[in-house]
Every structure is written in structure tokens, then in C-alpha cells.
Design an enzyme around this catalytic site. Structure first.
Site, short mmCIF file in Angstrom:
data_model
loop_
_atom_site.label_atom_id
_atom_site.label_comp_id
_atom_site.label_asym_id
_atom_site.label_seq_id
_atom_site.Cartn_x
_atom_site.Cartn_y
_atom_site.Cartn_z
N SER A 135 21.54 68.63 47.56
CA SER A 135 21.71 69.55 48.69
C SER A 135 22.52 70.76 48.24
CB SER A 135 22.43 68.83 49.84
OG SER A 135 22.56 69.67 50.96
N LYS A 161 17.29 70.75 48.36
CA LYS A 161 17.44 71.00 49.79
C LYS A 161 18.37 72.19 49.99
CE LYS A 161 19.91 68.37 52.79
NZ LYS A 161 20.20 67.23 53.70
N LYS A 163 20.57 74.43 52.57
CA LYS A 163 21.16 74.54 53.90
C LYS A 163 20.84 75.93 54.46
CE LYS A 163 23.45 70.57 54.14
NZ LYS A 163 23.25 69.58 55.21
N ASP A 189 17.56 72.42 55.64
CA ASP A 189 18.33 71.65 56.62
C ASP A 189 19.18 72.59 57.44
OD1 ASP A 189 19.77 69.80 58.07
OD2 ASP A 189 20.94 69.07 56.37
N GLU A 214 14.51 70.20 58.41
CA GLU A 214 15.37 69.15 58.94
C GLU A 214 16.26 69.64 60.08
OE1 GLU A 214 18.81 66.04 57.24
OE2 GLU A 214 17.67 67.33 55.86
N ASP A 239 17.62 64.12 61.77
CA ASP A 239 18.82 63.54 61.18
C ASP A 239 19.77 63.18 62.31
OD1 ASP A 239 21.35 63.13 60.08
OD2 ASP A 239 21.31 64.87 58.79
N LYS A 263 20.92 57.84 57.68
CA LYS A 263 22.29 57.76 57.18
C LYS A 263 22.95 56.53 57.81
CE LYS A 263 22.90 62.75 56.54
NZ LYS A 263 23.55 63.97 57.05
N GLY A 291 23.01 62.05 52.75
CA GLY A 291 24.34 61.88 52.17
C GLY A 291 25.42 62.48 53.05
#
Length: 368
Positions: A135, A161, A163, A189, A214, A239, A263, A291
Site C-alpha cells: 500500500s 495499491k 491511497k 483505496d 476500494e 473494507d 481484516k 493490513g
């Protein structure tokens, strides 16, 4: 197996580089480590709650308080401890899934160590190594972002990934695609940063061939997620919205997602995480393991979960060096884009005493 004592220990681990998301910037990972002393031996776990209730309603000192004042007395009063029984006993308390997950995991660790079984086998894992991604946080400049992505691809990570947030989405993604090509598995995400009026804007991400988008909207807004899922070609992943197997089933029925990020801390533990996995498999939906900047304790347990057959996408279980120069356990190292699943009994790892002592900020022993 009876509980005789418990230790609550706060640790503080500086991050290699600050990690910025739409929720804020983090430079230090504070974590709560739980150790249970039982008649069959000890069990370890960590609580993955953040310092503040931003990602979820839980926060670290609040989790410690509910474990100390409510959960541990319940366990001391139980005649025999077993993971399923503990989950049922704690279900009488509303909320606090991250605190519940820590207690359940420590009981699982102690119980499985006593029987010589590893967590992966107990959960139904089928892999001895799992593919992992990384990430990448929000950066000050696109050039800085490209430098980080290049570093992680060179290291061997199998999925990137990014952000994102309003104002940092289309152009950074475009720059990564143009620089590294269409073959790089890429996801984004949003951590709930968008609102229903942004659906048209988010559809612009379709041109980049992403594996998934996401959690763009707030956790409770399944309706907007379903609208976006119907409007986009890119698969939508949830998520924060998924806090139980029931939530997963509801979201899938409503067409709010076609991928789920699991998660364990968010859903209340590894037993419920396995149920979420099973629901997704029944619907033919892939899952992956997210994570929470875990220490080696949480990373080891997450690798066990990610060894289950429904985990079809690389998870955010990056190597230790991605986040920490020093962890409380032996480090996990990347090899050909994979991490090894621990096979020792329990979660498969214990803290290194010297490292644990060095990174501890406070500790408390609790007895009946």
C-alpha cells in the site's frame, strides 16, 4: 485450559516513512500487545486499533480499557477457555471487534501451541506461501509517488495499491499507469473519502484497468456503493463496510461490491474472518487480506488467514522492512513477491524479548 494472568503492553514502533491516507498521516505505530498466561502455556496477540477513532469507532486506549475491565474478568470466570467459547462469551458485549479479536487470537495461540497445530491448518489454509502487495500512501508530489512505486516494484511486490482522496486520484493513477505500464496489477483505496455526488468523477478511474476500487463511500452507505458498482466497469471492493459475515452477505445481495477486503480486527477475530471468507466463496467472490500496520504478531496471523483458498488477490501483508526498521518479532522478508506462512504451533511466532523491551512504553499485569 484456564487463564491465570494477563499482560497488557503498549509498544511504539516508528515507521520507516510517514504513511498518509485520506484519514490522516501516521509516523509512529502504537500497538497494544496482549499476553495470556494459561494452564497450558502462554498466548500472544496484538490489538490493531488506531490511536484515534478515525478508521473505526475503536481507539487503542479504549480497547485496552474494555479488555482490562470487562473481557479479562469474563475469561477469568470461565471454567475452561476455548476459542469458540470465548467468542460466544464476548458476544454479550456490543461492539469493540478489535479488542475482541486480540483476546480471541491470544486464546487461539495458547490453545494451538498446546496441541502443536499452526493457525493456518486450524483455519483451513491450503498454501505455505502467499502473494503480497504493498500500500502506497498519499505523497506531496507525483514524482515522489513514482519513486515509491518504482522501489516497491523493484523489491518484487505483486500488486500496488494507491491511497486516493478528492484532488489526488485521477492524475496520480494516470502517472503510475503511463510510467509503469498496463501490466502492473494496480488498485486504489479511498478510505471513505468520497460522497455520492462523486460517482461520475470516480467512473473516470475505469480507463486505467484497475483490479478494484476500494471503499469510496462511508461504511453505512451500501446504496451509493451499489450505484457506483452498477455504473463502473472496475470491480468495487468493500473494507470498512464489512464488520461481519452478515454484513458481507448483505453487501453482496445488494450488489454493493464484487470483492471483499477481510481484516480480522475489523470483523472481531479470525473465526469471524473465516466466516466472511466462506460467505464470499459461496457467492463466487474473491477476498484478500488487508493490513493495519501490524507488528510481527498480527502479520503472522494474517498470513495464516491469507493461506485460505478464497484469498485470490495479493494482500496488504507487506514485508516488515516496508514499515519498520525494528519490529517486536523476527522480521518477515519478501521472496519473489511472496511471504512464507508460519508453520510453528499457534500463530507461529513470539516477540523477541530484547526488541519487545526496547519498544515498550508501558506494561500492566492483571490477575483474577
Amino acid at each position: 485450559m484456564k487463564l491465570s494472568a494477563a499482560e497488557l503492553r503498549f509498544v511504539s514502533l516508528p515507521l520507516v516513512t510517514p504513511f498518509r491516507t485520506s484519514l490522516g498521516t501516521q509516523a509512529v505505530r502504537n500497538a497494544l500487545v496482549l499476553r495470556l498466561e494459561t494452564s497450558l502455556g502462554e498466548g500472544w496477540a496484538e490489538c490493531v486499533a488506531d490511536d484515534e477513532p478515525s478508521y473505526s469507532p475503536e481507539y487503542l486506549t479504549g480497547a485496552a480499557d474494555v479488555i482490562r475491565r470487562l473481557f479479562l474478568p469474563k475469561l477469568f470466570a470461565m471454567g475452561e477457555l476455548d476459542p469458540a467459547g470465548v467468542a460466544v462469551a464476548l458476544d454479550g458485549f456490543r461492539g469493540h471487534p478489535m479488542a475482541k479479536s486480540a483476546v480471541e487470537t491470544a486464546v487461539l495461540d495458547a490453545s494451538l501451541r498446546a496441541t502443536g497445530m499452526c493457525l493456518s491448518t486450524y483455519l483451513g489454509g491450503v498454501r505455505r506461501r502467499v502473494p503480497v502487495g504493498v500500500s502506497v500512501g498519499i505523497t506531496d508530489t507525483i514524482d515522489e509517488l513514482l519513486g515509491l512505486v518504482d522501489r516497491y516494484l523493484t523489491a518484487g511486490y505483486l500488486r500496488i495499491k494507491l491511497k486516493i482522496e478528492p484532488g489526488w486520484d485521477i492524475e496520480p493513477v494516470r502517472a503510475v499507469r503511463e510510467t509503469f505500464g498496463s501490466s502492473v496489477p494496480l488498485t486504489v483505496d479511498a478510505n471513505t473519502a468520497y460522497r455520492p455526488g462523486d460517482i461520475r468523477h470516480l467512473r473516470g478511474l475505469d480507463e486505467f484497468g484497475l483490479l478494484l476500487v476500494e471503499q469510496p463511500f462511508p461504511p453505512e452507505d451500501l446504496h451509493s456503493h451499489a450505484r457506483l458498482a452498477a455504473a463502473m466497469e472496475t470491480p468495487l471492493c468493500l473494507d470498512e463496510s464489512i464488520t461481519s459475515a452478515r454484513d458481507a452477505a448483505t453487501a453482496l445481495r445488494q450488489g454493493a461490491c464484487s470483492v471483499i477486503n477481510i481484516k480480522p480486527g475489523r470483523v472481531g477475530g479470525y473465526l469471524e474472518a473465516r466466516r466472511v471468507h466462506d460467505v464470499a466463496q459461496a457467492h463466487g467472490v474473491p477476498v484478500w487480506c488487508g493490513g493495519m500496520l501490524e507488528t510481527g504478531l498480527g502479520r503472522a496471523a494474517n498470513l495464516a488467514l491469507a493461506s485460505l483458498p478464497g484469498f485470490q488477490l495479493p494482500g496488504d501483508i507487506s514485508a516488515t522492512a516496508r514499515y519498520y526498521t525494528q519490529d517486536i518479532t523476527e522480521p518477515f522478508s519478501l521472496a519473489d513477491g511472496h511471504l512464507e506462512v508460519p508453520t510453528a504451533p499457534g500463530i507461529g511466532i513470539t516477540p523477541d524479548p530484547a526488541s519487545l523491551a526496547r519498544l515498550t512504553t508501558s506494561t500492566e499485569w492483571i490477575t483474577p
